[in-house]
Each structure stands twice: as structure tokens, then as C-alpha cells.
Design an enzyme around this catalytic site. Structure first.
Site, PDB file in Angstrom:
ATOM      1  N   ASP A 503      -1.091   3.657  -2.867  1.00  0.00           N
ATOM      2  CA  ASP A 503      -2.524   3.380  -2.832  1.00  0.00           C
ATOM      3  C   ASP A 503      -3.260   4.470  -3.599  1.00  0.00           C
ATOM      4  O   ASP A 503      -2.679   5.505  -3.946  1.00  0.00           O
ATOM      5  CB  ASP A 503      -3.032   3.351  -1.383  1.00  0.00           C
ATOM      6  CG  ASP A 503      -2.472   2.156  -0.614  1.00  0.00           C
ATOM      7  OD1 ASP A 503      -2.209   1.134  -1.255  1.00  0.00           O
ATOM      8  OD2 ASP A 503      -2.303   2.273   0.610  1.00  0.00           O
ATOM      9  N   ASP A 807      -2.040   1.568   4.393  1.00  0.00           N
ATOM     10  CA  ASP A 807      -2.841   2.035   5.519  1.00  0.00           C
ATOM     11  C   ASP A 807      -3.486   0.907   6.316  1.00  0.00           C
ATOM     12  O   ASP A 807      -3.914   1.109   7.442  1.00  0.00           O
ATOM     13  CB  ASP A 807      -3.930   3.011   5.059  1.00  0.00           C
ATOM     14  CG  ASP A 807      -4.798   2.429   3.948  1.00  0.00           C
ATOM     15  OD1 ASP A 807      -4.723   1.206   3.709  1.00  0.00           O
ATOM     16  OD2 ASP A 807      -5.549   3.190   3.320  1.00  0.00           O
ATOM     17  N   ASP A 811      -1.252  -4.529   5.068  1.00  0.00           N
ATOM     18  CA  ASP A 811      -0.166  -3.900   4.306  1.00  0.00           C
ATOM     19  C   ASP A 811       1.171  -3.999   5.031  1.00  0.00           C
ATOM     20  O   ASP A 811       2.210  -3.658   4.465  1.00  0.00           O
ATOM     21  CB  ASP A 811      -0.477  -2.415   4.057  1.00  0.00           C
ATOM     22  CG  ASP A 811      -1.584  -2.216   3.043  1.00  0.00           C
ATOM     23  OD1 ASP A 811      -1.714  -3.078   2.157  1.00  0.00           O
ATOM     24  OD2 ASP A 811      -2.314  -1.219   3.137  1.00  0.00           O
TER      25      ASP A 811
END
Length: 1076
Positions: A503, A807, A811
Site C-alpha cells: 500500500d 490494512d 484486503d
């Protein structure tokens, strides 16, 4: 009759006090609230300065000090009878007297009738004192309320609001957080913990170590040897051989048990840390994060998407809440939670949409989750993939050892019965005319004992132990480096990772958002710019109400405490400081009607509010700028005018967004729409109405700066050097994503074939095109969780070993699909953490690289120990076999071989499995999934050392006595001593598989040096002082010098052999050479 009289007197006293209070209210015109006369909650008054400082609740009149009313008049003032303050004072004294009289009657004749599900709580001493839960009439009903979903019981209690009052809490302010209050609640309702299964004791591991087939056979042989020894030589001399074997077996087992016991303790501690989840609660009117183990009954818990419900409770308020109860019921479909039909939230379930606050009604073992967790026995010894591979290797080596031992046994038996085996007196041990049955049995037992000992030494039981040791050591050190390992196998797999999908926000960046640009319409607004009051009010609503953050200000002069995600905190801070927003005043002016929570698919959140003064209903939207911009038909300017968005204006607004994105800013838009009410929401097939997001009016654009972490560029360069690719997958737009990727070093100027794509574009590729381009993609912008999952699946199909950071709740599929899932510890939801293998506690990409370095270190340490142990195995097997065939006896006794086994297995594992990562580990390409454990380099090193040891020791065996003038006992001791010292010096060689300088960094591994020193000291004791136990004789200084001198030669041999080049697959090349 007596009960009726008591009730009559009680009701009469209460009635008199109540009527007197009503008359005072009527005459004096006071704002007085009258409580329920049946429960004697008498009069409360509401002067604003005397509100409770925490929850702003009116102070009960019986708690009010008379000085508080005197303060209203002021010292030295004389007021007339008609003065309102004077009337207040008279009213207070009158009411206080009535209250006192009625309280006496109430305490004497109180008879409280309670329903079957009623919970009575004595409140002593007011809010400043702890709650004393001394009269709980039916605690079981409170425990079963959520478990059995007793909706009717909840309604009889007055719903969630009634339950809040019963539990002495407050829906907005929570409970008081004093230590005494919390202690009283834990004493009454229990703590939010569950009893853990009793851990295995030390003696369990001792028995586990002894409970090995060959060890048991060896102990049986020792018992027989002990019996025959005592029979033959008497108890004074005959117990040595058998007792020595027993002692050696116990020593080996005890050391192994201590090591395993310590590792279990360490794993249990790490497991407890994994279970220590934090929850967001409200206490004393302040939002705070606490451990779920500190939650008590009465707490108000705030739940967001991805949170795990920490205890049983009831829904208080919230919007669009859906939970996943599959962990409790096995049903995977989402369950809607609301205040009417289903207000029950069960401990352990996950929030998958919406947000809410809940009141805790049961904790710990009073919950179904607590009961279930208390009954589960967790095994921390589940084998990892590497351990399974090593167990297969151990099995293969063990079979070779059994074959060699069988041959040795057969040869020794044949030699024994043919008279070729001689005793200490030079005569054959077997003579068919003179040897009795007892001697034959004793001789066969000794032969069998030697064969079994060879098997014990040959089987490398230390390999699985070495994996456990290095994993435990690595996990402990990684915890210090901000990485918490949830699954042991992830430590190993990280060493093989070839691609990291990461990310952006918080991982590559600092996650310290700050608003740096603000646009209204086509004009940028500096902080001091004046904005039309109507637009300013709308902006306050858009920021302050459409948020999951909160603002707490203890008093007017105090600085605001802002909680929430970094984006929400940045927007709230900007709105308070630059736009002059007061959250409390705005909430009083507006009522929230409906909320659509933010999720990563929609990239926006919405809220419908009603202005109490005008009655106007407004729908506010907040989200990704380019996504909201296409839904806007008008825009507002700073003067308050609303204008149509034509093609020119649209181009201008898009250019503003593009320029902010190119400057690495996150662009967020605010839009609104005046609606007629809730009926304007879209309704689809009976689902919950959705807010209208068409024909919106653009309210403003903000750009948030989130700087890159200073260490990220160096970490990404380290990945490149290690042959690991880094791909950034983000929800930001493509321009922001590209700018951040260039700044971090994911895209270099020389990367001419690097691709930057959007999630939709990647999704729309054909399968063939996707597989062709996936390796070249460096950045995927505006991606959804499905796009991330698709990327992981494509990379794995191409044979990559993939690590993924995540997070959010959505996901979870990608984290589970990846070879290693890395959840963020700060911003990560509990769903993401549960789906991950490792939790990155500081959300830092540099920590991800550190974890990868430790993963490579684990694999490297196992290879070091494997090379060391195989060297000992090969040398011991060859020496014993050749000696048995040639002389009819093995040079090393059972006790000596067990001592070598201890050095080789447990102590060798401790010495070599605890090395820390080195720089050269990140200079080599990653190890593949199917790469052999024993590489060509390892075969080269161990073959050279084993050949040297076998040559020297066989030379001692056959020529030692004549060359050095030794007795047979001295020669055997020299063989034993040299063999052990060779292993000690070879431990240094095993530290570096390829590097020639084996002493580099040795001073940093204190455990290695300590074990080497301990081994040398114990060896001296074995040879010089424990002679009967080890069957040795004392050696002179010269003989010790010879042993040490021969062992030292291991170092130059290890240095020289590393000059020999090694092919990647030497066995295949050898086979090709033989065939050709």
C-alpha cells in the site's frame, strides 16, 4: 397487613414530598425535574454552572452542597425577598429538607418490586464514588440477554436506554474511568478474559525427549548392561557402564527438554501478544483506546468497519451496521444490526460495514466467545513447511543410519561367534568350550547397544529443534523490530519472497496528513480568506458530521483532542483552525438522519442531515475528487453563488485536481444536495435506502500532503539489490500514485518498461494480456480490493512468491491469497490482522524489508546447522563402520557417542541457529520454493571436513599406538578427544557457508561464544575428571596439543576449499559427465 401498612406509609411520605416540591415549582417558577416517586429519585435542579463536569448531567439535589447555592448570592451581598437568587436559596433549603425526611422513610419502609429480569444497582456516594454492585438479583439474565437474543427482556428493561441507566453508564459519555469504579464492575461481572489451558510442564518435555524408540531401546540395553555388570564385577565396580549410559541419556534428554520448554514459553508469550487487541471506547466523555482485556460491563464501545466486537453488548446508535458471524455460527452471509429488530452484538464477530456504538453487557467467560476460547487448547508446535522438509530429510538420514547400524551389528556378531573379537586380555571373547550363556548374552547386548547408539547419533533429531530455536529467536528479535509474527511458517516464507505488493498510505508515507490546498470552485482559498456564511456552514457540516473522527474539548480554553484516521484528523483539524468550526454547536443545530459509511469500493461516504432551525434536509458527500466531480452538475463559489458546471469549468476543475495529484497531494472533494427528506433516497428491492448521489453541487476541493518516509527509498533499493520487485497498489488517482512511486524509488528513470495502470484497466485486460504485463506493472492506482487479489493470483500463477500488505477489511482475501500477508498494526482493522501472517506494528515499509531479511536469516541459519550436523553424521558413521569391519569393535563408546550427539544436536543448534542477519543476505537473489536444502556449496564444505576427520581418526585407530607410542586406552581417548575438538572448530567454519572470513561478526553472537566455551570446558571434564563415566584416561599436555593441533587444521581446510567453484547443480553435471 403489615406489608400494606408499610407501603401506605411509604407512599404517603413520598406523596407529601412530591406535592410540596410541585407547589414550590409553581410558586417560584423554577426549572425543576421531578423523579419517579416510586423509586424516590426526588428533585433535581438544573442551574447550568452546576452541571456535572464530565457528562454534563444535572447534579442530584441530595449531592448538592449548600455552599453551592450560597455561591450564587455571593459573599457580603444583601438581596431582597423578591430577588430570584434569594428565591433559589429558599427553594433549595425547602427541597433539601423534604428530601431528607423522605429518605428516612424510604430507607425504613422500602420494598422494591422487581421483575424477573431486573438488575438493581446501589449507587453510593454519587458519581465521584465507585458503583457498588451489591444487589444484583438475577445476574444470569444479564449474561444470557445477548447469548439467547432475548429481545422481549430487553424491551422490559426499557430498551438499550434503560439498560444504560441500569448499568450506571451514559450513552454519550460512557462510564467513569476511576480505578475503584472499574474494580467494582470487575468484581460484580468479571473481567474480559478467559482461562487459558494449562501449559505443558517441564517434565512433559523430559518425557517427550525420552519417549523415542531408540532411546528406550538404549535404556533397556543399559539396564541389561547394569545387571550383568553387577553380576560379573559386583556392585562396587559393575554399575559404571550401565549407570553411565543412563546418566548420558538423561543429560541429553534434559538439555533438549529445557530448550523446548523455553521455546514453548516464548511462543505462548507471543501468542498472548497477538490476542491483545485494542478497542476504542468512551469513558469520562473521552474517546480512548484500551486493551480488550480492560473492557468492563457498562463500557460504551465504538465500532468501525473491520473491528472485532470485544464483548457481548447491545446496539446504542449507528448506521448501516453489518457483521460477519461466521466465526460463531458458521454462516458467512452478513447480518444487519439495528436498534429495533436485532440490537445484539456477540463477542468475536467482525464488523464488515457501517459504524456504531454498543453497550457492553457481558464479558469474559459470560460470553459465548469466552466459553469457546476457554475450551480450546492451542498447539504452538504445529510444524512449519521447513520443519516438514527437515523431518523428511531426518527420516532419510535415519534410514541410512539404521542400515549402517544393521551392518555393524551383523559384522560384530559374526566376528564374535567366530572368535575374531578379542577381550582386554588378548584372548577371544567367545570360546564355545569355556564361554557360558551369561557371557554370550552380555556380549550380544553390548554389540546391540553399540549398534543402537550408532542409530541415535545418525538420526539428526536436532534439525527440527534447530528450526524451532531459530524461529523463536527470530520472532523475539522481530518483535523488537516492530513485526509481530502470527504464523511461524511466514518467517521462512519471507526469505523466499520475490515480489512485494505494498500500500501507499502509512506504509510508504508517514501517514501524517495535513491540508495544504483548499479550493472553492475555481479559486484557491488561503487560510485567511473570507467565505460566505452559507458556504461556511455547509463546509462545517460536510467536515464535522460526515466523519468517523471525533473532537473532545474538556473545556473552552483547552486544546481540542481529535481522534480518528489520519485523513479525518487532518480535515477536522483544518476545519477547526482555518474555518472556525465548533463541533458541539453544529451538532446541536443539525440532526443526522442517515449515513452511508466509506468503503474502498465506493471511495466516498455520505450523510443526510436536517437543520433544526430551518427544517432543510441536506445530503453531503465526501470522497475521491475525480469520482465525485463526475457526479456534480453545479459548483459553489466563495460568494455563496451556485453555478452550472459547463465544459470549460469542468476542464478547469479537472486541471486543479490533476495539478494537486502531480504534487503528491491526496485530493478530496466535498459535495452536497438539497433534498426534500428521507423519501428522496433510492430504494432497491426492499434494501436499506441509499442516499442520492446525482446532480450534486461541488462545495470545495482540498489537497492533503502525506510525506514519504525518509527511509523508504533506501529500503526499496535494498529490495532491488536482493532481487525482489516492489509494486505499489493504492486507491489514489494515477497522478498522485506515479508521483509517490517516483519519489520513493519504485519507478527509476532507467525503468523504461515500467507500467502505471489503473485498477479498472488491469481488470479489463484479457487473461493472456494480464499475465504478459503483470511483471512490468510497478504501480496500480484507483485499485479495488478485487484488483489487488487479481494481481496476487496472477503473480503466483507465474511462479512468484508474493508478500502483500493490507490494512482494510476488504484486503482480507488478498492477504489470505498471498504467500505472506502483512497487516498494518496502526491503521489495520482486526479483520485484516486476523487474515495476515505478520503484523507490521509501525506500518513502515522498512519494517517489511527487515522481516524479509530475518526470513532469509532463518533459512540461512538452518543451512549452517544442517551442514555442521551432516559433517558429524558422515564422519561418525564411516569411522564406526570401517572400524567394526576391520577390528570387530567401535572406537567410540556409547557414552562418548551420546556426548557427541549432545554437542551435535542441542548445543550445535543453539550455537548456529541464533545468528543475526548480515548484509550479504540481501545481496543474493531469493531462494525459490523448491530449492534444495543442501546446496552444492554445502556439499563441498561438508565433504572436505568429513573426509579430513575420517582420515585422521582412522589413522589414529590403526596406527596411533605405534606412531605415538600410546596405550590402547590412551589411543581411544585421543580418538574421542580429537573427534569432539574437530566439531568445535568446525562450528566456526559452519558460520559462513561461502565467505572465507568465518570470524566476521562473531563477537556480536555472545551465545555462540558461550556454547563453544562451555563445550570445551565440559570436554576437559569428560577426559580428565569423569574418566569412569566417559571411559577415558588422562592425557598429557603434549597429547592435548596434538588433539588441538589436528582440530585447528579444520580452519585452513575450510578456507582453502572455498576457492573451489561450485556449479548450481553439481549432481546433474556429474550425471551428465558419467553418461557422456
Amino acid at each position: 397487613m403489615q406489608r400494606m401498612a408499610q407501603d401506605s406509609r411509604r407512599q404517603s411520605a413520598g406523596y407529601c414530598g412530591l406535592q410540596m416540591a410541585k407547589k414550590i415549582k409553581k410558586i417560584l417558577g423554577l426549572d425543576i425535574t421531578l423523579g419517579n416517586s416510586s423509586s424516590f429519585d426526588l428533585v433535581e435542579y438544573r442551574p447550568a454552572p452546576l452541571f456535572d463536569s464530565v457528562a454534563e448531567q444535572p447534579v442530584p439535589i441530595d449531592r448538592m452542597d449548600i455552599n453551592a447555592v450560597d455561591f450564587l448570592i455571593g459573599p457580603g451581598q444583601r438581596l431582597g425577598v423578591s430577588s430570584p437568587l434569594r428565591r433559589w436559596r429558599i427553594a433549595y433549603r425547602t427541597i433539601y429538607s423534604c428530601r431528607a425526611m423522605c429518605s428516612l422513610v424510604a430507607k425504613k419502609f422500602a420494598v422494591i418490586h422487581r421483575s424477573s429480569s431486573y438488575v438493581a444497582i446501589d449507587v453510593e456516594g454519587g458519581d465521584s464514588a465507585p458503583l457498588a454492585f451489591s444487589k444484583i438479583t438475577d445476574d444470569g439474565n444479564l449474561r444470557e440477554l445477548v447469548k439467547e437474543r432475548r429481545l422481549e427482556d430487553l424491551r422490559r428493561l426499557g430498551g438499550s436506554a434503560g439498560l444504560v441507566r441500569i448499568l450506571g453508564s451514559n450513552a454519550e459519555a460512557g462510564i467513569h474511568g476511576g480505578a475503584a469504579n472499574l474494580s467494582s464492575r470487575r468484581a460484580a461481572f468479571g473481567s474480559n478474559t478467559y482461562p487459558r489451558p494449562k501449559p505443558k510442564g517441564f517434565f512433559h518435555f523430559v518425557l517427550e525427549a525420552i519417549n523415542d524408540l531408540f532411546i528406550i531401546i538404549l535404556m533397556v540395553c543399559a539396564a541389561v548392561s547394569l545387571a550383568f555388570g553387577i553380576k560379573e564385577h559386583g556392585i562396587k565396580e559393575g554399575w559404571y557402564d550401565g549407570a553411565s549410559i543412563f546418566l548420558a541419556v538423561f543429560l541429553v534428554s534434559a538439555v533438549s527438554a529445557v530448550s523446548n520448554f523455553r521455546q514453548m514459553k516464548r511462543f505462548d508469550k507471543l501468542s498472548a501478544e497477538c490476542d491483545n487487541i485494542t478497542a476504542s471506547i468512551v469513558r469520562d466523555g473521552r474517546r480512548q483506546s484500551v486493551s480488550i482485556f480492560d473492557i468492563v460491563v457498562g463500557d460504551v464501545v465504538l465500532l468501525n468497519i473491520g473491528d472485532q466486537v470485544p464483548a457481548d453488548g447491545v446496539f446504542l446508535q449507528g448506521y448501516s451496521v453489518q457483521v460477519d458471524e461466521s466465526s460463531m455460527t458458521g454462516e458467512s452471509h452478513p447480518v444487519d444490526i439495528d436498534a429495533v429488530k436485532n440490537p445484539f452484538l456477540t463477542s468475536g464477530v467482525k464488523v464488515i460495514d457501517g459504524y456504531a456504538s454498543m453497550l457492553v453487557t457481558a464479558v469474559g467467560t459470560d460470553t459465548m466467545w469466552g466459553e469457546m476460547m476457554g475450551s480450546i487448547t492451542r498447539e504452538t508446535t504445529e510444524p512449519t513447511p521447513l520443519q516438514e522438509r527437515l523431518q523428511r530429510l531426518t527420516s532419510s538420514i535415519g534410514k541410512i543410519g539404521i542400515a549402517v547400524a544393521t551392518l555393524v551389528f551383523a559384522v560384530l556378531v559374526v566376528r564374535y561367534f567366530t572368535g575374531s573379537t578379542e577381550g582386554n586380555d588378548g584372548r577371544p571373547k567367545f570360546d564355545k568350550h569355556n564361554t557360558n550363556a551369561s557371557d554370550i548374552i552380555s556380549g550380544l547386548v553390548n554389540i546391540f547397544q553399540d549398534a543402537v547408539t550408532i542409530i541415535v547419533v545418525a538420526i539428526p533429531e536436532g534439525l527440527p529443534l534447530a528450526v524451532t530455536l531459530t524461529l523463536a529467536f527470530s520472532m523475539k528479535r522481530m518483535m523488537k523490530d516492530n513485526a509481530m509474527v502470527r504464523r511461524l511458517s511466514a518467517c521462512e516464507t519471507m526469505g523466499s519472497v520475490t515480489t512485494i505488493c505494498t500500500d501507499k498510505t502509512g506504509t510508504l508515507t508517514l501517514n501524517q496528513m495535513k491540508v495544504t490546498q483548499f479550493w472553492i470552485g475555481k479559486d484557491q482559498c488561503p487560510p485567511a480568506t473570507s467565505i460566505a456564511p452559507g458556504i461556511l456552514a455547509l463546509l462545517h457540516q460536510a467536515v464535522g458530521l460526515n466523519t468517523t473522527g471525533s473532537v473532545y474539548r474538556p473545556n473552552v480554553a483547552a486544546e481540542a483532542e481529535i481522534t480518528g484516521s489520519p485523513t479525518e484528523k487532518a480535515l477536522l483539524s483544518w476545519s477547526i483552525s482555518d474555518l472556525g468550526m465548533c463541533v458541539d454547536e453544529m451538532k446541536k443545530k443539525c440532526a443526522v438522519i442517515r449515513v452511508e459509511a466509506f468503503n474502498s469500493e465506493k471511495k466516498r461516504s455520505g450523510i443526510m442531515v436536517e437543520e433544526k432551525a430551518s427544517g432543510a434536509t441536506i445530503t453531503h458527500w465526501k470522497g475521491a475528487a475525480e469520482m465525485l466531480l463526475v457526479r456534480c452538475s453545479h459548483y459553489a463559489d466563495g460568494n455563496g453563488s451556485v453555478k452550472l458546471i459547463d465544459s470549460e469549468t469542468k476542464s478547469k476543475l479537472e486541471a486543479i485536481v490533476h495539478d494537486m495529484a502531480a504534487s503528491s497531494l491526496r485530493c478530496i472533494a466535498f459535495a452536497y444536495k438539497n433534498t426534500a427528506g428521507a423519501e428522496d433516497s433510492e430504494v432497491n428491492h426492499g434494501e436499506e435506502p441509499r442516499l442520492d448521489d446525482t446532480e450534486l453541487t461541488l462545495l470545495g476541493l482540498v489537497g492533503l500532503k502525506d510525506p514519504c518516509r525518509p527511509e523508504v527509498a533506501r529500503a526499496i533499493d535494498a529490495c532491488r539489490s536482493a532481487g525482489v520487485g516492489v509494486k505499489m497498489i493504492t486507491g489514489d488517482n494515477v497522478f498522485t500514485a506515479r508521483a509517490i512511486a517516483v519519489e520513493c524509488g519504485i519507478i527509476k528513470p532507467e525503468d523504461l518498461d515500467a507500467l502505471v495502470v489503473e485498477g479498472q484497466e488491469f481488470r479489463n485486460y484479457s487473461p493472456e494480456e494480464r499475465m504478459k504485463k503483470v511483471d512490468r506493472i510497478r504501480v496500480m492506482a484507483r485499485s479495488s480490493p478485487f484488483d489487488k487479489l487479481l494481481m496476487v493470483q496472477c503473480l503466483k500463477q507465474k511462479g512468484q512468491v508474493v508478500a502483500v500488505t493490507g490494512d482494510g477489511t476488504n484486503d482480507a482475501p488478498a492477504l489470505k491469497e498471498a504467500d505472506v500477508g502483512l497487516a498494518m498494526g496502526i491503521q489495520g482493522t482486526e479483520v485484516a490482522k486476523e487474515s495476515s501472517d505478520i503484523v507490521i506494528m509501525d506500518d513502515n515499509f522498512d519494517t517489511v524489508v527487515t522481516v524479509m531479511r530475518w526470513g532469509r536469516c532463518v533459512y540461512n541459519n538452518i543451512q549452517k546447522f544442517l551442514q555442521f550436523q551432516l559433517t558429524v553424521n558422515v564422519a561418525a558413521l564411516v569411522i564406526n563402520f570401517v572400524s567394526a569391519v576391520a577390528t570387530g569393535a567401535v572406537p567410540l563408546t556409547t557414552v562418548q557417542l551420546l556426548w557427541v550427539n549432545l554437542i551435535m544436536d542441542t548445543m550445535g543448534a543453539l550455537a548456529l541457529a541464533t545468528d543475526t542477519p548480515t548484509k550479504e543476505l540481501m545481496e543474493k537473489p531469493p531462494v525459490g520454493r523448491t530449492a534444495p536444502l543442501i546446496t552444492g556449496v554445502m556439499w563441498r564444505n561438508l565433504t572436505a571436513q568429513a573426509l579430513f576427520q575420517v582420515t585422521v581418526l582412522l589413522l589414529f585407530r590403526f596406527r596411533g599406538e605405534s606412531l605415538l607410542g600410546l596405550t590402547e586406552a590412551e589411543n581411544n581417548t585421543m580418538i574421542f578427544n580429537t573427534f569432539v575438538l574437530c566439531q568445535v572448530f568446525n562450528e566456526f567454519n559452519a558460520r559462513k557457508l561461502e565467505k572465507k572470513n568465518v570470524f566476521q561478526g562473531m563477537h556480536r553472537n555472545k551465545l555462540f561464544l558461550g556454547i563453544v566455551a562451555a563445550t570445551v570446558v565440559l570436554q576437559v571434564l569428560m577426559v580428565e575428571f569423569l574418566r569412569k563415566f566417559a571411559d577415558t584416561v588422562r592425557l598429557g599436555w603434549g597429547q592435548w596439543g596434538i588433539c588441538v593441533g589436528i582440530a585447528v587444521v579444520s580452519w585452513p581446510i575450510g578456507w582453502l576449499v572455498k576457492f573451489l567453484p561450485v556449479a548450481e547443480n553439481p549432481w546433474r553435471q556429474l550425471w551428465t559427465f558419467v553418461k557422456g
